[in-house]
Design an enzyme around this catalytic site. Sequence first.
Site, PDB file in Angstrom:
ATOM      1  N   GLY A  25     -14.691  13.306 -18.495  1.00  0.00           N
ATOM      2  CA  GLY A  25     -15.611  13.832 -17.374  1.00  0.00           C
ATOM      3  C   GLY A  25     -16.923  13.170 -17.687  1.00  0.00           C
ATOM      4  N   ASP A  45     -15.303  11.616 -29.725  1.00  0.00           N
ATOM      5  CA  ASP A  45     -14.437  12.741 -29.046  1.00  0.00           C
ATOM      6  C   ASP A  45     -13.700  13.002 -30.082  1.00  0.00           C
ATOM      7  OD1 ASP A  45     -14.205  13.564 -25.826  1.00  0.00           O
ATOM      8  OD2 ASP A  45     -12.739  14.064 -27.256  1.00  0.00           O
ATOM      9  N   TYR A 156     -18.279  32.614 -21.544  1.00  0.00           N
ATOM     10  CA  TYR A 156     -18.503  31.091 -21.250  1.00  0.00           C
ATOM     11  C   TYR A 156     -20.146  31.504 -20.915  1.00  0.00           C
ATOM     12  CZ  TYR A 156     -19.134  26.341 -19.204  1.00  0.00           C
ATOM     13  OH  TYR A 156     -19.384  25.285 -18.619  1.00  0.00           O
TER      14      TYR A 156
END
Length: 259
Positions: A25, A45, A156
């Site tokens: 992304g 990552d 969130y």
Amino acid sequence: MDYTAYAGLFRLDGRRALVVGAGSGIGREAALALAAHGATVVAADRDSAAVSETAAAVGTNGSAYQLDVLDPGAVSRAAAELGPVDVLVFTPATNVRKRLLDYTDEEFDRVVDLNLRSSFHLIRAFGGPMAERGSGSIVGFASIRAVTVEPGQGVYAATKAGLVQLLRTAAAEFGPSGVRVNAIAPGVVETPLTAPIKARPDWYDAYAAKSALGRWAEPRELAGAVVYLASDAASFVTGSVLAVDGGWTAIDGRFDPPA
Ligand SMILES: NC(=O)c1ccc[n+]([C@@H]2O[C@H](COP(=O)([O-])OP(=O)(O)OC[C@H]3O[C@@H](n4cnc5c(N)ncnc54)[C@H](O)[C@@H]3O)[C@@H](O)[C@H]2O)c1
């Protein structure tokens, strides 16, 4: 001053950037754009295969580093192993889209641990050495949900608002040492994180219509903001939240009056 010096305003030659979340992304595009502006990029990552792909796409100025930011010990080790980093960009986040009454404690912890706690560990592990060296730029990813909510986004949204305050505080604490700290707040971007929304055309279309531009963003459309905040073009920018949301938070959008 010779105005041609401005041609190098966004250049990052000689700088070392660490992009955490570079396997997918927005993080992947950020890594590519930073490298295109001359930075040496460490792409990190949890997903080692994905991050190796990113590093390969960067080429000779790129390397891959496997890192699970949920492990505070691994974050500290990364800071020690990687050595001086001029630019830290981090993106890892997750969302459990459920109404508050349906949330379990485990889901709450999962969202807070990745979105907020791991950000805290990254800012401390890399911001400390930057402050000691007297320079650096940290860029974290908030969201339109830090300021505007809807049902099902509660935890969130809370983590993104919390992240903004964490970054602002880091800007206050590290500013005297020459370290800048900023947030980017994307609108809706087509990535694996939002794939469940894309699978529902009514949901996808409603989100497209909400922004002033009437569409979703591609991940590459966030890369310019990252390069800007990393570079000397933003040398007096710290503690800011840069909206890259197609106008989402600027407009109400409930109704278009016949004015
Ligand atoms: N996509 C959107 O519409 C959107 C909108 C607003 C804000 N944002 C924010 O932008 C940021 C990037 O989003 P994205 O859509 O590119 O996400 P993404 O899911 O495509 O990428 C996130 C990356 O983080 C990595 N990651 C996950 N957990 C990790 C861990 N424990 N340790 C290390 N790496 C881990 C994943 O492997 C993945 O490569 C996020 O903070 C997100 O909240 C995204």
